[in-house]
Design an enzyme around this catalytic site. Structure first.
Site, PDB file in Angstrom:
ATOM      1  N   HIS A  71       0.863  -1.185   0.000  1.00 48.07           N
ATOM      2  CA  HIS A  71       0.000   0.000   0.000  1.00 48.07           C
ATOM      3  C   HIS A  71       0.893   1.226   0.000  1.00 48.07           C
ATOM      4  O   HIS A  71       1.741   1.399   0.879  1.00 48.07           O
ATOM      5  CB  HIS A  71      -0.920   0.015   1.220  1.00 48.07           C
ATOM      6  CG  HIS A  71      -1.841   1.212   1.247  1.00 48.07           C
ATOM      7  ND1 HIS A  71      -3.081   1.209   0.657  1.00 48.07           N
ATOM      8  CD2 HIS A  71      -1.683   2.450   1.789  1.00 48.07           C
ATOM      9  CE1 HIS A  71      -3.652   2.385   0.834  1.00 48.07           C
ATOM     10  NE2 HIS A  71      -2.819   3.156   1.519  1.00 48.07           N
ATOM     11  N   CYS A  72       0.711   2.088  -0.991  1.00 44.12           N
ATOM     12  CA  CYS A  72       1.544   3.281  -1.133  1.00 44.12           C
ATOM     13  C   CYS A  72       0.788   4.493  -0.598  1.00 44.12           C
ATOM     14  O   CYS A  72      -0.258   4.860  -1.144  1.00 44.12           O
ATOM     15  CB  CYS A  72       1.920   3.499  -2.598  1.00 44.12           C
ATOM     16  SG  CYS A  72       2.937   4.974  -2.863  1.00 44.12           S
ATOM     17  N   PRO A  73       1.277   5.143   0.455  1.00 48.61           N
ATOM     18  CA  PRO A  73       0.576   6.323   0.982  1.00 48.61           C
ATOM     19  C   PRO A  73       0.670   7.529   0.050  1.00 48.61           C
ATOM     20  O   PRO A  73      -0.169   8.423   0.122  1.00 48.61           O
ATOM     21  CB  PRO A  73       1.291   6.593   2.312  1.00 48.61           C
ATOM     22  CG  PRO A  73       2.648   6.001   2.144  1.00 48.61           C
ATOM     23  CD  PRO A  73       2.472   4.818   1.248  1.00 48.61           C
ATOM     24  N   ASN A 116      -3.264   4.489  -2.485  1.00 46.89           N
ATOM     25  CA  ASN A 116      -3.871   3.318  -3.115  1.00 46.89           C
ATOM     26  C   ASN A 116      -2.891   2.160  -2.996  1.00 46.89           C
ATOM     27  O   ASN A 116      -1.719   2.343  -2.660  1.00 46.89           O
ATOM     28  CB  ASN A 116      -4.190   3.601  -4.586  1.00 46.89           C
ATOM     29  CG  ASN A 116      -5.232   2.638  -5.140  1.00 46.89           C
ATOM     30  OD1 ASN A 116      -5.678   1.734  -4.444  1.00 46.89           O
ATOM     31  ND2 ASN A 116      -5.597   2.831  -6.381  1.00 46.89           N
TER      32      ASN A 116
END
Length: 323
Positions: free
Chosen positions: A39-41, A45
């Site tokens: 999960h990429c902040p 997403n």
């Protein structure tokens, strides 16, 4: 489609459904993601099956843009300072008030503009290095047809086999053996990745559920190794607790994983830990009924190891070797 395949699949208690192979549940997105990498902040997403190629291209183009910006900043400072530097016999003087050779610059370049340009140059170079390293890491896992999570699963598989001396040989099923074929599964001219995100081509000797079977074995091993603790102090769940000691405050885990609040008397199954912190799952009364699981980090100072209630609870000799 085949009910007998359920024995090879993991069940997500939050989504109330079976997980497809290579999929994982994301706590931030609150859903299971196909071929989840992480999960990429920064994009708010998950990076997974549908957008793995787009995310990797972003990791490539962002450093290239920062390199271009660095070149612009360097040339700007060079051309502006060149007109303001005077070399004497004993010292070098810089006049930032006005350009000597060009009295009418297109953009005024004073001391504040120089400081801002220097600061922006540092940010651009830092972003180039940091994001560039992420791009290299992503390309390594893509060329072996893995994700960051699957690389970690493979490492744990080796540790499990070595720990129990089972003699198994774990082969990652989705690596085709060709870097070009692995590359083409993610990057296509149309931008749409190959397959449907559910069924994947596997290596000879493996089948669709080779990885999920290994994950189930690791979960069973995790339950065997877990230790029960009881909370002896209240903990609010803050990231850096001030009242739990200086060492606990400064050694808080640098991870996105959550912290769990504890009340005196709570039971926790700890699965891993650091010197001053532990990670585990709180034992809830509604867990057997499909309740929400509370997992996260908590200070080691707040808990103590539970004593076995009876001889039946004690681990038998040689249990680890028989697993």
């Amino acid at each position: 489609e085949k009910s007998q395949d359920c024995m090879y699949l993991q069940y997500c208690k939050v989504c109330q459904a079976y997980k497809a192979p290579r999929s994982h549940h994301c706590r931030k997105c609150n859903r299971c993601v196909m071929k989840m990498d992480h999960h990429c902040p920064w994009i708010n997403n998950c990076c997974g099956y549908q957008n793995h190629a787009s995310f990797t291209l972003f990791l490539l183009l962002a450093p290239l843009g920062c390199i271009h910006a660095s070149f612009v900043f360097v040339m700007t400072m060079y051309t502006q300072l060149y007109n303001r530097i005077s070399f004497g016999w004993s010292s070098v003087k810089i006049d930032m008030s006005a350009a000597k050779r060009d009295p009418r610059p297109i953009i005024p370049f004073g001391l504040s503009a120089f400081a801002a340009s220097l600061f922006a140059l540092g940010l651009a170079l830092g972003t180039t290095i940091a994001v560039g390293m992420l791009f290299i890491i992503q390309m390594k896992v893509i060329l072996t047809n893995k994700t960051s999570i699957e690389s970690w699963i493979e490492e744990k598989a080796k540790d499990r086999i070595q720990y129990y001396q089972t003699g198994e040989i774990f082969i990652f099923p989705y690596d085709t053996g060709s870097k070009w074929k692995n590359f083409k599964q993610v990057f296509t001219w149309s931008g749409v990745p190959e397959g449907d995100g559910l069924d994947w081509p596997v290596r000879e000797g493996c089948h669709q559920y080779s990885l999920t079977i290994e994950q189930l074995k690791q979960k069973a091993d995790k339950r065997v190794r877990s230790v029960r603790y009881r909370a002896v102090e209240d903990y609010s769940g803050v990231c850096c607790p001030v009242t739990k000691g200086v060492k606990t405050f400064f050694t808080t885990p640098c991870t996105e994983e959550p912290r769990i609040a504890l009340s005196k008397g709570d039971l926790i199954l700890a699965t891993r830990g650091l010197k001053h912190w532990m990670y585990g799952e709180k034992i809830l009364d509604s867990a057997a009924d499909g309740g929400i699981r509370e997992r996260g980090w908590f200070p080691r100072k707040c808990v103590e190891k539970c004593q076995y209630d009876s001889e039946m609870d004690q681990p038998m000799d040689g249990e680890k070797k028989t697993r």
